[in-house]
Design a protein around this motif. Structure first.
Motif, PDB file in Angstrom:
ATOM      1  N   VAL A  33       0.867  -1.177   0.000  1.00 52.03           N
ATOM      2  CA  VAL A  33       0.000   0.000   0.000  1.00 52.03           C
ATOM      3  C   VAL A  33       0.906   1.229   0.000  1.00 52.03           C
ATOM      4  CG1 VAL A  33      -1.733   1.309   1.268  1.00 52.03           C
ATOM      5  CG2 VAL A  33      -1.861  -1.194   1.213  1.00 52.03           C
ATOM      6  N   ALA A  34       0.766   2.061  -1.009  1.00 50.13           N
ATOM      7  CA  ALA A  34       1.595   3.260  -1.131  1.00 50.13           C
ATOM      8  C   ALA A  34       0.840   4.465  -0.589  1.00 50.13           C
ATOM      9  CB  ALA A  34       1.985   3.490  -2.588  1.00 50.13           C
ATOM     10  N   LEU A  35       1.454   5.137   0.373  1.00 48.56           N
ATOM     11  CA  LEU A  35       0.938   6.374   0.924  1.00 48.56           C
ATOM     12  C   LEU A  35       2.007   7.449   0.716  1.00 48.56           C
ATOM     13  CD1 LEU A  35      -0.389   4.900   4.295  1.00 48.56           C
ATOM     14  CD2 LEU A  35      -1.751   5.476   2.277  1.00 48.56           C
ATOM     15  N   PRO A  36       1.666   8.717   0.769  1.00 49.11           N
ATOM     16  CA  PRO A  36       2.681   9.751   0.592  1.00 49.11           C
ATOM     17  C   PRO A  36       3.837   9.583   1.592  1.00 49.11           C
ATOM     18  CG  PRO A  36       0.498  10.726   0.465  1.00 49.11           C
ATOM     19  CD  PRO A  36       0.303   9.300   0.896  1.00 49.11           C
ATOM     20  N   ALA A 118       3.138   4.735  15.204  1.00 50.54           N
ATOM     21  CA  ALA A 118       1.706   4.878  15.459  1.00 50.54           C
ATOM     22  C   ALA A 118       1.035   5.655  14.327  1.00 50.54           C
ATOM     23  CB  ALA A 118       1.479   5.577  16.800  1.00 50.54           C
ATOM     24  N   ARG A 119       1.713   6.698  13.841  1.00 45.42           N
ATOM     25  CA  ARG A 119       1.145   7.466  12.722  1.00 45.42           C
ATOM     26  C   ARG A 119       1.019   6.606  11.473  1.00 45.42           C
ATOM     27  NH1 ARG A 119       4.340  11.675  14.838  1.00 45.42           N
ATOM     28  NH2 ARG A 119       6.020  11.238  13.357  1.00 45.42           N
ATOM     29  N   ALA A 120       1.991   5.718  11.252  1.00 43.28           N
ATOM     30  CA  ALA A 120       1.907   4.830  10.088  1.00 43.28           C
ATOM     31  C   ALA A 120       0.674   3.940  10.184  1.00 43.28           C
ATOM     32  CB  ALA A 120       3.173   3.981   9.994  1.00 43.28           C
ATOM     33  N   VAL A 121       0.396   3.428  11.373  1.00 38.41           N
ATOM     34  CA  VAL A 121      -0.798   2.601  11.575  1.00 38.41           C
ATOM     35  C   VAL A 121      -2.054   3.429  11.335  1.00 38.41           C
ATOM     36  CG1 VAL A 121      -2.139   1.311  13.295  1.00 38.41           C
ATOM     37  CG2 VAL A 121       0.354   1.030  13.175  1.00 38.41           C
ATOM     38  N   ILE A 122      -2.090   4.633  11.890  1.00 39.58           N
ATOM     39  CA  ILE A 122      -3.257   5.505  11.726  1.00 39.58           C
ATOM     40  C   ILE A 122      -3.472   5.861  10.270  1.00 39.58           C
ATOM     41  CG2 ILE A 122      -4.126   7.830  12.198  1.00 39.58           C
ATOM     42  CD1 ILE A 122      -2.825   7.565  15.001  1.00 39.58           C
ATOM     43  N   ARG A 123      -2.390   6.208   9.576  1.00 36.77           N
ATOM     44  CA  ARG A 123      -2.522   6.580   8.168  1.00 36.77           C
ATOM     45  C   ARG A 123      -3.033   5.409   7.338  1.00 36.77           C
ATOM     46  NH1 ARG A 123       2.755   9.124   5.884  1.00 36.77           N
ATOM     47  NH2 ARG A 123       1.368   9.277   4.075  1.00 36.77           N
ATOM     48  N   TYR A 124      -2.552   4.221   7.650  1.00 38.42           N
ATOM     49  CA  TYR A 124      -3.026   3.049   6.908  1.00 38.42           C
ATOM     50  C   TYR A 124      -4.510   2.815   7.171  1.00 38.42           C
ATOM     51  CZ  TYR A 124      -4.008  -1.647   5.439  1.00 38.42           C
ATOM     52  OH  TYR A 124      -4.600  -2.733   4.845  1.00 38.42           O
TER      53      TYR A 124
END
Length: 340
Positions: A33-36, A118-124
Motif C-alpha cells: 500500500v503506497a501512501l505519501p 503509530a502514525r503509520a498505523v493511523i494513516r493506513y
C-alpha cells in the motif's frame, strides 16, 4: 544456548524473530500500500477456517470485523502467521510490516519513533477505511498500538497487547543489550563483531532470547526464520533501521506529560487484553500488574512458560483469549443497543 542462559550482547541486533517460526503453514497473500512518503507491506491469511469452539460463523471476506496486527522491533508481519489463521473465521485480519521492517522500505522522512510507527498505523487505517479495528500489537508494536488507541479511539474497537514495550524504571538485565542498540555506532559494532556468524547461529541466538522454550520451534519454522534473517542482513538499511528504531523506543520511555506511554494507557477506552510471558527476557513479567491497573477494565493473561512472543509460542491459547475479548465486546455492544 539453552533458554535459561544469558544471550550474547550481539543477539540484541534482532530482538524479535524476523519470521514466524511455527507449524500452521496457512496460505497468505501479500500486497503493498503506497501512501505519501510511506509504503507498507500487508499480509493477509487466505480463506477463513471453520469456526472453533462451537462459535457461529460471522461471514466471509469483508463481512467479518476488521483486525490489524502490528509486530515488534526487528520483527515483521510474519510474526502473526500462526495466530491470524486461528482467528480468521471471526475477524478479517491484516498484518503490516512497519516502515523499514519486513518487506516495507524505510519511510522517506527516516523517522522511526514510536509516534511515527503509530502514525503509520493511523494513516493506513484512515486510507483503508477499516476502522474501528481489533488492534493487536507485540513489543514495540504494542507501544505503538497503545498510542493509536489513546489518540484515535475511533479507530480501535478492542486492543490486545502481547508483551507491550511500556516504560520500566528498572529493566531486567537481559533487556539492556536491546536498549544499547540506541547508542550511535553500536549496531555497526554488533555487525562487525558478528560478521562471521552464520544465519543459523544468529537465528538460534534470537530464538533463545525471545522464546521461553526455543525447542517449540519446528524445523520448518526455524529454516524459514533463517532464510528471512539472511535476506534482512543483505538490506543496505538494516542496521540503520535497527539503531533508529531502538533509539525511538528508548526516547519514548523518557517522555513525560500527555505523551508518556503510561499516561496514554490510562486514556485508552477500548476493551483491552494484556498478555505477558513468565520467561520474557525483554519485558519484565512484573510489569503485568502495573499494566492491568493502567488499562481500565482490562483482562490479563499470564503464561508462565512463554517468552516475549506468546502469539508465536502459544498461538492457540492467545487466540482463545482474544476470542473471549471479542465475545465480551459483542455482548457490551448488544447491551448498549438494547438500552438505546
Amino acid at each position: 544456548m539453552s533458554s535459561t542462559e544469558s544471550p550474547d550482547t550481539a543477539t540484541a541486533a534482532l530482538p524479535v524473530p524476523p519470521a514466524g517460526p511455527g507449524g500452521h503453514g496457512a496460505a497468505e497473500t501479500v500486497h503493498t500500500v503506497a501512501l505519501p512518503g510511506l509504503t507498507l507491506t500487508v499480509r493477509t491469511p487466505v480463506g477463513a477456517p471453520a469456526p472453533q469452539d462451537g462459535g457461529a460463523e460471522t461471514g466471509t471476506g469483508r463481512d467479518r470485523e476488521p483486525a490489524l496486527y502490528v509486530h515488534g522491533l526487528g520483527g515483521s508481519s510474519q510474526n502473526w502467521s500462526d495466530l491470524m489463521p486461528l482467528l480468521a473465521d471471526r475477524v478479517d485480519g491484516e498484518a503490516i510490516d512497519l516502515p523499514g521492517f519486513g518487506h516495507s522500505p524505510p519511510p522517506d522522512d527516516g523517522n522511526y519513533s514510536v509516534s511515527a510507527q503509530a502514525r503509520a498505523v493511523i494513516r493506513y487505517l484512515d486510507a483503508a477505511g477499516r476502522g474501528p479495528v481489533h488492534l493487536i500489537g507485540n513489543s514495540m508494536g504494542g507501544a505503538a498500538a497503545t498510542r493509536v488507541a489513546a489518540v484515535r479511539p475511533d479507530l480501535v474497537r478492542t486492543l490486545t497487547l502481547i508483551s507491550p514495550a511500556l516504560p520500566e524504571l528498572r529493566p531486567q538485565l537481559t533487556a539492556v543489550p536491546t536498549a544499547l542498540l540506541a547508542v550511535p555506532g553500536i549496531t555497526g559494532l554488533f555487525g562487525r563483531l558478528t560478521h562471521d556468524w552464520t544465519p543459523e547461529r544468529r537465528t538460534r541466538e534470537v530464538l533463545a532470547l525471545c522464546y521461553g522454550d526455543p525447542g517449540r520451534v519446528s524445523p520448518e519454522g526455524f529454516n524459514a526464520a533463517v532464510d528471512e534473517y539472511a535476506r534482512r542482513l543483505e538490506l543496505p538499511y538494516f542496521w540503520e533501521v535497527m539503531e533508529r528504531s531502538a533509539r525511538g523506543l528508548v526516547n519514548a520511555y523518557t517522555l513525560g506529560g500527555q505523551h508518556n506511554l503510561w499516561r496514554q494507557a490510562e486514556r485508552v477506552l477500548a476493551p483491552t487484553l494484556l498478555v505477558y510471558g513468565g520467561r520474557d527476557r525483554l519485558v519484565s513479567f512484573r510489569m503485568a500488574r502495573r499494566a492491568a491497573a493502567a488499562f481500565r477494565g482490562s483482562r490479563l493473561l499470564t503464561l508462565p512458560e512463554a517468552g516475549h512472543v506468546a502469539m508465536m509460542e502459544y498461538p492457540e491459547t492467545v487466540a482463545r483469549a482474544v476470542r473471549e475479548l471479542l465475545d465480551s465486546d459483542m455482548t457490551d455492544v448488544t447491551a448498549d443497543a438494547s438500552r438505546s
